[in-house]
Structure formats: structure tokens, C-alpha cells
Design an enzyme around this catalytic site. Structure first.
Site, PDB file in Angstrom:
ATOM      1  N   VAL A  61       0.832  -1.193   0.000  1.00 47.66           N
ATOM      2  CA  VAL A  61       0.000   0.000   0.000  1.00 47.66           C
ATOM      3  C   VAL A  61       0.877   1.258   0.000  1.00 47.66           C
ATOM      4  O   VAL A  61       0.905   2.015  -0.969  1.00 47.66           O
ATOM      5  CB  VAL A  61      -0.955   0.003   1.224  1.00 47.66           C
ATOM      6  CG1 VAL A  61      -1.699   1.338   1.328  1.00 47.66           C
ATOM      7  CG2 VAL A  61      -1.947  -1.149   1.103  1.00 47.66           C
ATOM      8  N   CYS A  62       1.609   1.449   1.053  1.00 46.16           N
ATOM      9  CA  CYS A  62       2.316   2.722   1.230  1.00 46.16           C
ATOM     10  C   CYS A  62       3.450   2.858   0.226  1.00 46.16           C
ATOM     11  O   CYS A  62       3.769   3.958  -0.211  1.00 46.16           O
ATOM     12  CB  CYS A  62       2.806   2.830   2.662  1.00 46.16           C
ATOM     13  SG  CYS A  62       1.420   2.640   3.818  1.00 46.16           S
TER      14      CYS A  62
END
Lengths: 231, 231, 231, 231, 231, 231, 231, 231
Positions: free
Chosen positions: C122-123
């Protein structure tokens, strides 16, 4: 009716001790995968309730970083005693905890202590060794046995786990058993059908308990029920 | 005050032996990942200092390929004795080392020896077996106990580690315990708050010691402190 | 002076993005062992400082359960920008973050973005894909390259890591490289001796940087220095 | 508002295909641990409901040994279509399944197909390859993309999984992404706060969804809430 | 003729107990790979037949989800007794099972019980512990020994297996051995050539038995035979 | 001179038994990687020669598929006895093998038997158990000890290895040790310098022996020698 | 004579580059077990000699902690060039190294570069990427191909290895192959019998080369020869 | 009837190549467990027979140490061609092998080659790369595709396997697929019921084929049949 037995877990003798399953401490658990560990611990909660075993919850400085007891433990149990320790690392060093255990022995005739906690080498190991020490020196406690629920206890690595198992095994040549939730459930239940010696516990509920905590067995049951309906 | 105990590690009785943690020998360690091993060993150094335990450092032919003692051990300790052995593989075969241990028993009343080293089956195993031998045959040593810090000891494979654990376990049915740094710290500390029986060691320092060597617990503490400030 | 090159990391072109290394999110990291991960991330911090690379720190709702940025990152860096995002999951969706990147390109002539974060899919993944998208559609960004520092980025399992590497590899057939801290350090440094094209960065400091984050290399250096003194 | 994007999952474009998660077939899954796999699949069910994505369920000969669809899938979804295939191994070979997909494209404007199933190399792989084939040859399908939910798809070994990932990666150089449930949830949600472009989906519910399927994040949230109350 | 022996498995004393190898329960086995486990169990079936050992089959509620005994066990054996238990979890609690064992001791002079089952901690562990209990308290059973065929017994994880091995080891300090199929076969056979003390069992058949269940040894034999023909 | 000792391996008391390290049987070894296993076995050969220990080689039907003894064993040793068994699986059942051992005890005053073989649970386990049996019942043998060289013994899986270690440990509560080649070498050598009690064995040769079989230590020595020359 | 080929390794075109296999750097290798790695590297040395391939040795600051080139490489090769680099991390940045390569192309008509080194992501990766860059921009080098001997190259973890493989694969869509020593040997040799296109290299020597570096194949050959003699 | 397809395996187009599954070479296989590998290879034999696919067997110097083709392959197939190569390592370099393939293309209209062998990087890799080369340069072969049966092909380590998969993937961007036996069977079969396009192959036989080679599916079927009879 079953005949003569080895020293089996018994619904009338067993009690369950949950030691320091706290949200902050859980981040130290790395020897069992997270989903599996949650399942194992909640299986032990279900067992406690299903067999109506008295239980002691204890925690270490909940208002600090160790955090609160996991909700799926605390919210689902009506503990015999709930001991929030302020500073003692070994729960046995806390007078209220000791008294709760002594009461379980004296008043409830409990001598089989199923023990789980986080982290294994401290919260479980220290208590197990203290109980085994008591067994030798404290006449009140001479008949107790310790059943460590090893899969509902977690720590930082398999090396650490191996070391604490080694320590408990040596100390508990008499009176300590390493068990896992499914074995505990089966040894308490003994027979799928209601009988005198397992207190007429309902079979349906037990099958449900197993299915709730064994995803593989749930699948087997689904297949079975479907096939039976087809047959 | 805690009541009756199993034979726990005790600030007044414990001493720490670091055996052959030398830069060249470290290249033989393969059963614990490098960063984790460095952390475990330096945790044991921190414990030694925090609880002001007397410690013996010994090394094997430092001027040869085995190399010097790891700086993060040597530079951070003020040893009770520092024995540079010339040829003896088993540190116990060195008279100065033996005398240092005998002095710890006689003069310092130390009977609990926390032992770590590289490689486990030689530098730790041989010393552990020698100490357990002494326990049986040397009246001066009859009360000693050996606590192997297994996660601050390393060797070439898990097979080798399993074999030496087996050997020590058998020899030490009485008087040898396999422990890891976090359990050692907790068993020495006993209570987060200052008490008589843990010598009023400051709580803040202990929390810092744990956080310094448990990256997960550091994260838990960071989160906790931040959340508390928000609350 | 080095001659013609592949598109190497360059001290004059590189910038470092730390995305969401927050104390709460760290409890989700399970694909790299805790001590190793801490070492990898702090190695990237050291690299950032050693080569004086501009850096952007960003975090996601620090005052919530995600928690504060790890102190060993935040306390050791003087970021070019520090973007505390309120709600955007993909940092790229935050205008301040985008503007910081645009400024790095426009004002600082930075086109090589070393990217690390938690959790990887995600990040890190979302930002990498957004940057690669920009590269194709935004003329300002057409020369950028993304270097994912994969060992300073963590997630819940190797399966998840494999999947996001697959996604980035496909998207970045042009312009994305998977690297690790030691390769990043070496590709930036190029030569142990001060030269024009590595800005006369001091050799001693670089050796220290490597030793600080490679426990094995530290041991090799200790042995070497000791042996040289003996020789 | 987020600006220009890579081809992200979008609440308005996504649909979910559950292929052959049947109780009998589950016994073939061995590349992901049972508790973790159940969690991953039920996370995908929760995502489907939370974002109100249309979904197609399909199964293969449920009245035979393959068994019924897992109750925690079937009982918790209101599928757009539920296709019980009689003999076709590749779901795409079933006309009703094809028509359901075509309807999703034509009537519901869905072009992003999140695909999961058991076993990965057959039930997922064959459908993924068929969809990618359609993308090239069927004008109606030219804009579709396939997002394989790889952690909600299981098979007999990591070798088998690696082989089918390889196959899909090659076929889907354009238009196939390997994702996992947490990335899918985050890419659909985009922003923790309600915004126009994520349809004002409630934040509280999303946090709950994550916590329900990430036991580590649940612990972090418990600790956070407790600490905030103390602060 | 072999001379004095440790307590070896003996063709005249051994009997084999297969406990709950049922198709539904097999889905719980995860500590041994499926093909290897099938091979190990069928090797034990072959050993039983080859050495003409009396055998007891028992199952738990076959008409329920546990399912029928694996065909490759049931169809290939002519059991001394076949006990379909209705509700007892521990086979020993079933009177017919106990009587079958007592008959094996009394009438068949069998004292060495080779025991295998699914799952290890319940179906094997409980019976092993009950037999060891009998050994101490029941004069008829005082000479029995338990040989657990650990590779023909399966359970959900290595953690669970380690725990039950620990339990049996402790209980069986006298009279329990952990063995595997190849060791069992060799200890029963003793000599490749027919001798008095191994009942003139044919050598050719034994080599075939080993080859049938050791794919590596089959290859060695193929190579050998081919090379000999060339030579 | 070293002082009182635990029962250490002693150059004057030790003998080495190589059991069935034959080319065909080697294909069954899967618990130790091939290159590592070859190194471990040849290290034991080197130790045997270096310390001039009497050694017994035995093999099982060499002219059959088991094949000849590995050349790097046979060609490098001058055995005290070389026993080619025709049919006995347990070497102890062979009269010539027993007589060789008895002669080692009677004539050579050897009481410490270092034992290695393939496969561990049969060729090593059976002999170890037979020797331990002798120790109890045969007055001639009452002082013997068994040192299993576990890393020079191989079998098909770690499960099988764990089971046979368990069996030997239980049988050998007195008189059996699990060791590995490096520990064996060090326990025999005791001191790097020539001394009376290690028979003035040359130090240079021992360092060479270690370097020949520890690739990591070879590297350390290379680095050391180079650095010393520079210094 | 073989007919049309893919771009195979060819005795007339291949050259071998050993980059930084130095005793100190070896302590960083953790992705391949030590004995296996030594075997792989020395297999590549044997291949170089057997096929009389020109070879370049290069090292990085041998007089510093990196240490000397491993003796089993240096002592067994007569290099075309031996380049001791003083400071350049990427060997390609050293003019003498580049000139050695250019000479191999120009004077020796070598276009297939077999490349191995320690650590993989730096010493191998950087050189591979530089060579592939040259291939595109330097007309002299347009026909070169890079064959990375991945099992004779080592680094700190499989994560690091996976990342550098990813990087080389992407860069080398044309002109880079990942190979291992056995495949390299076979692709160079092509035919067990002497033929024109493999320069009448003796078969016996090749079989010996394989046996010297494949302990399993050695065993197979021992068994074969023994059986043939019996036959 | 199925509609438009990706390039699927087709009963009318497929042929199977077994390359060098010889008893001696099998001792080199270490990346797949022995029982599982035997199962995978024999599954591919069963598939060949079940779908009546033409097959080519080839071997390398069977009368030497490589040994004969595994009996469970050779005895169960009636090959289209059986090519015993004398010296060519790459089967493609053998004229008879090439002609067999050309005949399969010309006379049998076979263009889909399912390829398996031992060891993967040589016997499979070299042939796969040669076929892909032919596809580009030989007009007769322009439509061929290579389907590597990766689980019926074995080699010495996962590192070696990963490298050869990488090589084949790169070469086969068009025209090579990595598959496993179950996917091959399903892609050929397509529909459990007899249909025109799968040649009315009997369903019962296919279910039997799957059950014969999937022990888990066998268990599911046993449970199903039992439950249906009860229902």
C-alpha cells in the site's frame, strides 16, 4: 463408562489461567502466525465456557504500554478472579493471584491448571515453575498438575519457545504436561455422547466448538452434510 | 515481597560468563540471524550492567585468527576478571578462569552462573559440562547452578545447537537451565517497582533496557506514549 | 573518473521518501525479522544523511492508532518536507506530498526517488505506481526513476511482498528498480576514495556507515585491525 | 480530491468473482495456512459487501465431492449471479457465467474484475487467461482489467502457485494485476474520510473491516484506545 | 543367530494398532506432506502383512463427518479386530478395543504395540498414555511396550507434534519408543537372509517392501540391476 | 595440565565406528544438504587419522544395491577392522563386528565409541542401542560410552532424525552423548599447544584440520594472515 | 555436429569474470550454505580450467578488511588479467578492468561473459548492468552476452538476491541469462563424446569434473562402477 | 461447446516429451520431495495415456551411471519414439530426437509440446530453449508452443530451479507456459462430461486419474461416497 485412566484432564478438576494476553504484548509474539494464534486462544476461551471451567484472568500493568487484555478473551469470560497486577512480573508473586489459586484448590477442588499466556518464557514459564515448586513444598498444593496450553501461548521465536519447553519439561518430570487446544478439548470431553462422567455436556455444542476453531473440520462437516442430503 | 520460590535467578547470586565472543569466531555463527544475534548478546551486556552482576570475560588466542572480543562487549563491561587463554579450548582448563569462578563463589557468594559464548557446542557446552561436573565432585561448588543464555550463544547450524542442548539437558537434570535474555532480565527484576528483594533497581532503567533490545516493544511504547498524550 | 554508465543512483539526483514507518503500522510487518528490519531502515536513514540527500517524510494519521513515525527515523533526519496526511491512503493523493515531490524535481533537480515504507503493497506500492504513472503523463516528471528500497519496506507475508514486487516490476519496465540498502549505498558512493563525481565524500565515514549496519562486516573489520596491529 | 491516477481499482468499476471456493476443494489448499486463508477469503467477502460491489459466485458440481460453497461466502453475499456449473472446468466455458460477466460490463459498466478461487492454477488461472484473451479479441471487453486476489486463492504448493503467477504475469503484461485483500481494500477506499470520489463510504465501517481481518491491527487499535482513555 | 539384545521389536511379540485413519480426519493432517504421509501409512500396512502381525483397526463414528477408514488401509488388511467406536474419543475407553488388546496379550502373547493414528495428539497420544498407565497398574499388561510409528501418524502442525512427543516421552521413560516405518521394518527383519529368529521370511519380499515405499531406494535398485547386466 | 573433568573424549580411550556409509544408501540421506554432509563425514575421517584413533569400518552387502563404502572414507583410513556384513541389518548382530569391538575394549583399552552411519535410525540407532544394552549386561563393556557423531550420520527427514535422537537419548541417560565433528575434534584436542595429556599432537596440523573442514574458518584464517603481513 | 542453436555458451566465445571473491567479503554471504557455496565457486574454477576459458580476476582493496582472493580461486587459475582495484566499487569503473574486457572482445573474440562474484547485488549486479549498458551504447560490445553464474555468487539474504535478479532480468531482456555451474558446464560441453564443435575435449575429464563437484553424482558413479564389476 | 479460447492445451495438438528421467539422475533431484516427485511424474504418465497423447521418451547414455529410464515411466507408455542418445547432452542435438519432433509436427499435427525432465536446467531447459529457437527460425515449427511440466521436472535446489524458470520465461515471452500436472489435465479435459471437443473421453476415468494422483482428493471422494450412502 471409561475404566482406569492416566491422569487425564477432568471437567471437575480443571481450571484455566490466562496470563497477560494483552494487546501490547501480542506484538512480541512471532512463533505462531497471527491468525492461527488468535484462533488457538479463542478456542481455549470457548473450551473454558463450554465446560464451565473456573478461570483466572491476570494482567500486568494494563494502563501502561502492555495494554488491555484482548477483548475476545475478556468480553467472553466470567472469571472466577480477575487480577490486575501492578508490578509483579511473575503472576505468582502477586498475593491476590496466589489466593485465587489457593481458593480454586480449597473451595473448588481444582487441581488441574490449564495455563496459557504471553510471552511464553516469562508469563507462562515463571508461573508454571512456581506452581511446580508449590507442588513440592506446599502441602495444600501437592496434588496439582500443570497443563500448559502451548499453542495458546506465544513468544518471539521458536528458539525461545524450545528453551522454555525444555525448562518446564525438566521441572515437571512429575506433574506438567504440554498440550494444545484440540487435545485439551478432547481429553475433557472424552465421549461424543452425553455420559455420567462428562456431565452430560451436549454433543452438538462440542461439535460446534471444534468446527468453530478448526476451519478444516468445518469444511469436512459442510461436505458431509451436503453429501448426506444428496444421498 | 514475593513468597517461596523455585530456584530463581537472583541479583545477589548471579554472575555472567562471556566465553569467546570474538570477531573471527563470529563468522561461524549461522543458527541465529546476524542482527538478532548482535541484539541478543548486547542485551546480555546491558543486563549485566543494569543489575551490576560480576562478570568474567574470557577469550581464546585473541592475537590469532579468532580475533579480539567484540567491542560492544568488551568496551561496555568492567569485568571481575578478564582471562585471555593461550591454548586451552575449554575455558575451565585454564587455571586463571577456574580461580576467577572459585573467587566468585567464595568471595562474592555467587552460585548462579549465566553462561554465553561462541560456538555453543564447544565454548559454552564444555564449560557448562565442566561446571556441572564440579557441582557433583567439588564441595565448594555444590550449590552452583548453570543458566545457559542460549540466544546469546551461537553456532553453525540448528542441528549442532540441538545436539549440544541435548547434551547439557542430560548432564544438568539437576542444576542447568536453558534461558534467553528476556527471561533472564525478567527473572532477575521480578517486579517493575522498586522493592527490597530487587535492591531498589530503578523501574525506568529497566523499561529502557527492554525497549533498547526489543524493537517490537519500542514500537508499542512509542504508540502508547503518543496515544496517551492525545487522550 | 568513471566512464559511461547505466542509469545509476547519483548523489546529485537522488532523494529519499519515507512513507508511513509508524509505530502502530510496524506491528503488521512480518516478512523481515524485527532486528533486521530496524537495521535496514536505520541504514537508509544513515545513507540519507551521509550523502546529504533531500528527504520527504510522510505519515498517515499519526494521532490515530497508526502512531508516530519511528523515533530513529524522525529524530535523525532534517526533512525537506514532512507531510502529515490526514486521510489519503496513497501519499500521492495528498497535495502537499505531490508538491514536495514536484519541488524536488523542479528546484532541486532530483529525478531518482528512493522509496521505502510500511506496508509495502500500500504505502510503497501505491506511491511507486503513481510516480510511474506521472512519468508517462506529466512532462515535468518524464525523467524520474523509482528505486524501491525493498529491505527497508515491510509487510505481512512473503506472499504479499511477492505480489507487490510483481506489480511494480510490470509497471516499471522502464524506470523502476528494486534495490536494497547496501546496493544503494554502494551505487551512490561508487569509489572508496574521494573523487569529483562522488563529491569528495569522506571514505572513513562510508566505512563506518557500512560497519554500523553490517554486523558481519564489523567483525571482519575488527579482526583485520587487530591482525594488522599484530603483524 | 485525488488527481490523475494509474489504473486504480474504483468502486464504480469493480466487480468480484468467487470461483469454486467449495468445501471439498478446500482440502487441496496447502500453500497458505488454513486460518490465514479463511481470514483472507472472508476479508474479500467483507470488502465486496462494504463497497457494495456486484459479485458473481460460481461453483463446480456442488452435489459431487467438490461440495457446497463455503457458508461464510455464500451466506454473506447477495450475488449478482450465482452460476452452478455442471461440467465445465473453466468457468468461462459456461454460457451463463460468460453472460453474467458480459452483463456486468454492458449493464453495470464494470471493467475491473477482482478474481479469487480454488485451486489457483485451474479455477483462477483459466478464468484469468480467458478474460485476458477476451480483452484482446472481443470489442465489448477491450477495457477490462483482471485483479487476481492472490491471497484469497489457494492451491497445493508454492511451486504450483509460482507457476500460475508466472503464466498470468506473462499473459497480462497489459491488464492483469496480482493483489492481496488489504491492498484491494485500500485502493478502493483511497481516503479514510468520506469524499465525493469514494462515495461517502463511512470511515468507521472501513476501520472495522480492517480490524476484523487483521488481528495485529486490532491489537494496535485496542492499545491505542486504552492509552487515549488513560492520557 | 543374533546374541543378547536391547528390547527390540520381534515378529512374535509385535501387533499393530491403526487408530482413526479416516478420510475426513485426514484433512486435519498438515505436519507431513500428503504424498509422503500416504506412503508412510501404506508402508506400515505392508509391514503388517509382510510380517503377518495381528492388527487392530479402530475408527470413530465412521458414518459421520470423520468418514470411512482409508481404503488403502482397510482393503489391504485382515484385522484381528475391527472396532467401530460410537462415541469414545480415546479408543482405550471402548470396551471392545480394550478387550481386543487384552486378547492380543493373553491369547497371542503380543506385548509390543506399534501404534499409529490421526490426529497424533488425540488418537495416538491418548491411547499411548492409556497403555503406559495400564503397564503400571494392570498386572496382565506389565510387560507391554509401546512403539509409536510417528511418521504414520499426523496432525495439524509441528508445534502440536512436538508437544505430544514431549508428553509421550515423559510418560514412557520406561516402555515407549518413537519409531518410523523403515526402522520398524528393519528391526523386525533383522537379517536379510532367512534365519530361525526371523521366521524364514523371504528376503526377496522384504527388498520389494522397502523398494515399494522408498522411491530413492527403488532408483538405486534400478541402477544397480541395470549396471550389473552391463558389467 | 587440565584438572578433574566430566567424562570427556580422550585420545587414549576413543575409537571410531563408520557404519554403512555406502554409495547407494547415501541417496536416502535428505536431512543434511549433500555438500555439508560430505564435509562432515570427511571431517570425521580426518579426525580419526589426526588423532590416530583405531577405527572399525562396516558395510552391508556391498556387492548389492547398497554399493561400496564411499571412497573418501575407505581410501583414507587404515581400519583396525573392516567387517563386510552379509545379511545382518544391525551391525552388532555380526559376530566379527562384535569381536572387533570387544578387542578394542580388551586389547586397546578403548571405551569411548564415536559412532556415525547411514541411515541414522537403523545403522546408527540399532548399534547405539545395542552398545548401551551391552553396557548394562556385559561386564566387559560396563565402562563404555557412546558418542554419536550426529552430523556425520544422515537419514531421510528431520522427523526421522528427531525420533531416533529421542530413542537414543532415552536409552542413554547414562553413557550416550550426541556430538558433532567440531566438538569431537575440540574435546579430543583440548589444548592448541602440545601437552602431555594430548600426546603432543602438533598444533599446526590441528589448525589445518579445522580449516580443511570449515570453509568459514578458512576465510577467517586467510584474512588474518593477509592482515598480519600488511600490519 | 549439432544444428542450428539458440545463443548457447560456446567454448570459443566464453570468458569468465570472478569479481571480489575475497575472504573478508565471504562473511557477508548468507543465502547459500557455506559448503555448497564453496563447491559452486570451485566448480566454476574447474570449468574455467577444463574448457581453457580466458578469465579475469578482480578484487577490491585486498590489503584492507575485504581480504585476499580465496586461495582455491587464485591458486588454481592463470588469469588473462588480474585487476586489483584500489577504490572503485563497480569493477567496470576501473580502467584496467574495462581494458581487459575490451581486449577479450577485440583480441580473443570473446563475447559471452560468465560472471560471478560477492556480493551479488553490488559486485555482480553493477558489473552486469554496466556490461548490458555497454552492449547498447558501445559498438565494440554490441554482440556481448552476460551469463550470471548465480550459484557462484552470494549475498546476505534471499530477499537481496531476489531483488538483484529482478534488476538484471529487467535490464537484460536481451542478452543476460541466469545460469548455474552445472548448466554452464553442460552447455559448454554439449556432447559427452569428443566432437569438432567442442574441441575434442576429453570425456573422462568432464565426467571427473562433474563428479568432483556433485557429491550425489559421485555416489551414483561409485555404485555404477561397483555393480558393473559384479555383473 | 466452449467458445473462443486463449491458446489452451488441446487433445488434438498436444504431445508429451519425457527427457532423461533416469534412475541415476534422480539422485540429483532435491527441489521436490521424493514421494511428491514420483507422484507428479506418474501423473504425467497417466495423463499421456488417458488422453492418448503421442509421446517421445529420450534418455542419455542409459548403460552408464545415468541408469535406465524409471520403470514406472517406461513400462507404462507406448512411445511414438524412444530415442536413446549416446552423447548429446541437449536432446535437441540428436538427429533422431529432432526428427521425431518434426514428424509429430508434420504427420501428427502436434504443435503443443508438454515437456518434463531431469535435471530441469539442462534436460528441460536446453530443449525448451532449442524449441523456442526453432519456433523463430524454422518455418515448419512456427506454430509450436512449449508447456513445461515444472512439477514433473526436478533439479538440485530451488535456486537452480528459479534460475532456469527465469531463463525460459525470458526466452518464451511468446510460446512458453509453465504448468503443473493438475492444470495440464484440467486444460486438456475442459469438461467433466463427454463433449465433441474433448473427444468423448469418459468422465469416470478422469475422476479416477485425479484421485490416483491427489491423495487429498481421494479422501474427499471417500468421504463423499460414504456420506451419500448414509444420507
Amino acid at each position: 463408562m471409561s475404566i482406569t485412566t492416566y491422569s487425564r484432564l477432568d471437567i471437575d478438576k480443571a481450571a484455566v489461567l490466562f496470563v497477560d494476553h494483552q494487546s501490547g504484548l501480542l506484538s512480541l509474539v512471532n512463533d505462531i502466525a497471527p491468525d492461527e494464534f488468535r484462533n488457538n486462544v479463542s478456542a481455549l476461551v470457548s473450551i473454558t465456557n463450554f465446560f464451565k471451567l473456573p478461570t483466572v484472568l491476570t494482567s500486568s500493568m494494563e494502563s501502561g504500554p502492555n495494554g488491555p487484555i484482548l477483548p475476545y478473551i475478556k468480553d467472553n469470560l466470567s472469571p472466577y478472579a480477575y487480577v490486575q497486577r501492578d508490578g509483579e512480573i511473575n503472576a505468582w508473586d502477586n498475593e491476590k493471584f496466589r489466593n485465587a489459586i489457593y481458593d480454586l484448590v480449597k473451595k473448588e477442588k481444582r487441581t488441574q491448571f490449564i495455563l496459557a499466556g504471553v510471552v511464553t518464557e516469562v508469563c507462562v514459564g515463571f508461573v508454571a515453575l512456581s506452581l511446580l515448586h508449590e507442588k513440592q513444598y506446599n502441602p495444600l498444593m501437592k496434588d496439582i498438575e500443570v497443563f500448559v496450553a502451548v499453542d495458546a501461548s506465544g513468544t518471539s521465536s521458536t528458539l525461545v519457545r524450545d528453551a522454555v519447553w525444555n525448562r518446564i519439561t525438566k521441572a515437571g518430570a512429575q506433574g506438567a504436561e504440554l498440550m494444545t487446544w484440540f487435545g485439551i478439548a478432547c481429553e475433557l470431553r472424552r465421549n461424543w455422547h452425553p455420559e455420567e462422567d462428562n456431565h452430560n455436556v451436549a454433543m452438538a455444542g462440542f461439535a460446534q466448538l471444534v468446527a468453530d476453531h478448526s476451519t478444516q473440520y468445518t469444511n469436512v462437516m459442510s461436505s458431509y452434510n451436503a453429501a448426506k442430503n444428496i444421498g
